[in-house]
Design a protein around this motif. Structure first.
Motif, PDB file in Angstrom:
ATOM      1  N   SER A 181      60.320   5.606  69.054  1.00  0.00           N
ATOM      2  CA  SER A 181      61.155   5.465  67.858  1.00  0.00           C
ATOM      3  C   SER A 181      62.488   4.790  68.156  1.00  0.00           C
ATOM      4  O   SER A 181      63.328   4.670  67.258  1.00  0.00           O
ATOM      5  CB  SER A 181      61.407   6.848  67.242  1.00  0.00           C
ATOM      6  OG  SER A 181      62.073   7.692  68.170  1.00  0.00           O
ATOM      7  N   LEU A 229      57.478  10.305  71.395  1.00  0.00           N
ATOM      8  CA  LEU A 229      58.096   9.846  70.155  1.00  0.00           C
ATOM      9  C   LEU A 229      59.530   9.372  70.384  1.00  0.00           C
ATOM     10  O   LEU A 229      60.001   8.464  69.685  1.00  0.00           O
ATOM     11  CB  LEU A 229      58.069  10.973  69.114  1.00  0.00           C
ATOM     12  CG  LEU A 229      58.628  10.646  67.723  1.00  0.00           C
ATOM     13  CD1 LEU A 229      57.834   9.523  67.069  1.00  0.00           C
ATOM     14  CD2 LEU A 229      58.635  11.900  66.851  1.00  0.00           C
ATOM     15  N   THR A 247      65.040   1.958  68.416  1.00  0.00           N
ATOM     16  CA  THR A 247      65.131   0.679  67.718  1.00  0.00           C
ATOM     17  C   THR A 247      65.509  -0.445  68.677  1.00  0.00           C
ATOM     18  O   THR A 247      66.075  -0.186  69.756  1.00  0.00           O
ATOM     19  CB  THR A 247      66.184   0.756  66.609  1.00  0.00           C
ATOM     20  OG1 THR A 247      67.483   0.912  67.218  1.00  0.00           O
ATOM     21  CG2 THR A 247      65.901   1.916  65.661  1.00  0.00           C
TER      22      THR A 247
END
Length: 615
Positions: free
Chosen positions: A320, A316, A322
């Motif tokens: 996640s 994760l 960006t």
């Protein structure tokens, strides 16, 4: 490959022949064809032409265009095979370019070795290699190797004249052709000494017999080390291989709660014969330290649950991130790009990874990206995807494959570090072992710019992944993971292969480039059981004289040194102190950008060794 403008004259034709070139994988589609001796105005050629019958090998392995790269830029391997229009190529070999050849497999296989180190393997399906070689005698002068009864050395014109002249003089007790080979080579390296030695032969003044040492019972021992040291290796004992670990044997090693009661005995059985394919899914988790040997059934269930949560938490983290974060995180961005490129070319001919939009390739990518988060200091280096690929194929589980891969990387992570210290150490240790087991070969390599052992770089980096087929590499890896019979057994496997290839390298008088090419061409042509037996035999030779081994050899095979150097208090304090790295030092170590790795004073040779190893 040149294309003659004239029509050649077929002198001899053999049909039903399959040819595999130096860059062709065993799992590629081969065509049967005709293998002929063809005469042109510019000379005679060996010529293979395909026909429209396809033969597919049962072996399935990695992509023939797989290119192994660490921190360097590599040259991608281009497979010999169909051209851009899908037509199989005609292969022509000038007879004058042929250096030697060997007959194997009961006369069904002919291995051709060229002067530049290129190797071609010819398989005769309807006839045999002996009949072809008999025809070849009329057009080519060659002699049988005295050290390898299946190998033939092609004589140059000047060598043939010298051999005839020396033979007519009948002055040498040794084989005349052998003396000529030695005379021609030494004349180039040591003109004055060689000339004087030849003159002494003519006057029968000097004759130096080859020294041997006897144990008093009629057995001769090989003298090793520097002259006068007196260290000898006993005869190499036979070490037959055993059967794979069975389900029954595996269950007998468990107590009622599922603990492994005797892991050392279990490792011994695995070392002797490997693991039955149906058991690998379970046994590999222990060998790669995913499960502790002493864990109960309930503890393993709990551990896997915990490891699953940990894996997806790390996954994760990168999923996640960006786009804006990536633009400010160059190391992460570079590693992500590198993984994307590698995954798309890893083992794509294997059924598990074959085809577009393959879900297993997505898993391969996800595991490697998650490993970057697990060990960001090491990150990702090209070559890691090929270590993970067989593990994922076997486990068929993203979580299990990840933690087994972590265990594997813990064993070999120094291979992939930026400073290459781990690789340098292994290459140096390998040279030391060759010096001890075969001083003649070590001396030859030293004289031919190959004492650095750079031609073995690929073997060590990914543990022979490119040299064996998909099944054999699983066997080799699980044997190495037992750490038996000693640590660094991988180096003894390398020594065993070099021992097998010694005559080819030396009798062909290969130089640095030819040695690199020949070793690279051994891919899928090394017999694993025989090599493992020989490597174990070399270990037992060492142990028979363990008390007389130099300390640096003892350390390589896991023995305590006999003479420990005294260390002062100040030296010990400096040795144990944690080095302080500033930001630039850390970035230099962790960066994935390419750069030259300097290996002593041989940077140029090191670069050639790495690049040519993957052509």
């Amino acid at each position: 490959m040149f294309e003659p403008t004239e029509q050649g004259k077929d002198i001899s034709i053999h049909s039903g022949v399959v040819l595999r070139g130096s860059n062709t994988r065993e799992d590629d589609v081969h065509s049967t064809g005709t293998f002929s001796i063809v005469e042109y105005s510019f000379g005679k050629c060996l010529e293979w032409k395909p026909v429209e019958v396809s033969v597919v090998s049962e072996s399935q392995d990695q992509d023939p265009e797989w290119s192994l790269v660490n921190t360097h830029t590599r040259i991608r391997t281009v497979s010999e095979g169909p051209d851009s229009l899908g037509r199989s190529r005609t292969v022509r070999i000038l007879l004058c370019d042929l250096k030697s050849f060997r007959i194997n497999r009961c006369g069904q296989q002919l291995t051709l070795m060229l002067k530049d180190g290129t190797t071609y393997v010819v398989y005769f399906q309807l006839s045999n290699a002996d009949s072809f070689v008999s025809t070849l005698k009329g057009f080519l002068k060659f002699i049988k190797s005295r050290k390898d009864r299946n190998m033939y050395i092609v004589m140059d014109a000047e060598d043939s004249v010298l051999e005839k002249s020396f033979a007519e003089l009948d002055l040498f007790q040794e084989n005349a052709s052998d003396y000529v080979w030695k005379f021609v080579k030494n004349l180039h390296d040591r003109p004055y000494e060689t000339t004087m030695e030849a003159c002494s032969k003519l006057t029968d003044i000097l004759h130096i017999p080859q020294p041997t040492v006897s144990d008093g019972a009629g057995e001769e021992y090989e003298v090793i080390g520097e002259p006068g040291v007196g260290l000898v290796l006993p005869p190499r004992p036979p070490c037959p291989r055993g059967a794979p670990l069975t389900q029954e044997q595996w269950e007998r090693c468990k107590d009622p709660e599922g603990r492994i009661t005797n892991s050392e005995a279990l490792k011994e059985m695995i070392f002797r014969g490997g693991v039955s394919p149906s058991l690998r899914y379970e046994v590999w988790k222990y060998l790669l330290n995913y499960y502790p040997w002493e864990a109960t059934n309930a503890e393993r269930i709990e551990l896997r649950k915990k490891k699953t949560e940990e894996y997806f938490a790390m996954k994760l983290q990168w999923r996640s991130m960006t786009p804006g974060q990536e633009t400010r995180f160059s190391d992460f961005r570079d590693r992500k790009s590198l993984i994307e490129k590698d995954v798309n070319r890893t083992d794509r001919t294997h059924p598990y990874y074959h085809g577009d939009n393959n879900a297993h390739l997505v898993q391969l990518y996800d595991i490697l990206m998650t490993y970057v988060m697990y060990n960001f200091d090491l990150g990702y280096v090209q070559g890691m995807s090929d270590l993970l690929s067989p593990i994922l194929c076997l486990m068929d589980s993203e979580v299990d494959a990840f933690w087994c891969f972590v265990g594997f990387m813990n064993k070999v992570s120094t291979n992939f570090e930026m400073d290459q210290e781990g690789m340098k150490l292994q290459l140096s240790q390998l040279h030391s072992l060759v010096v001890l087991t075969d001083p003649q070969l070590a001396q030859y390599l030293d004289k031919h710019e190959s004492g650095n052992m750079f031609f073995c770089f690929r073997w060590l980096l990914v543990l022979f992944k490119r040299e064996f087929n998909a099944n054999d590499i699983l066997i080799l890896w699980e044997i190495l993971w037992t750490d038996l019979p000693c640590k660094n057994f991988l180096l003894l496997v390398c020594v065993a292969v070099l021992d097998t290839e010694k005559n080819v390298l030396m009798e062909n008088r290969y130089g640095f480039t030819e040695i690199l090419k020949h070793i690279n061409d051994l891919s899928l042509r090394i017999e694993l059981p025989w090599t493992l037996s020989k490597a174990e035999g070399i270990y037992h030779q060492f142990m028979a004289v363990a008390n007389h081994l130099p300390d640096h050899i003892r350390v390589i095979i896991g023995l305590e040194p006999q003479h420990k150097p005294e260390i002062s208090d100040s030296e010990e304090e400096n040795a144990t102190a944690e080095p302080q790295l500033d930001g630039n030092d850390r970035r230099s170590r962790n960066s994935t950008s390419s750069g030259n790795v300097i290996f002593g004073n041989n940077e140029v040779s090191f670069e050639r060794g790495i690049n040519l190893s993957y052509i």
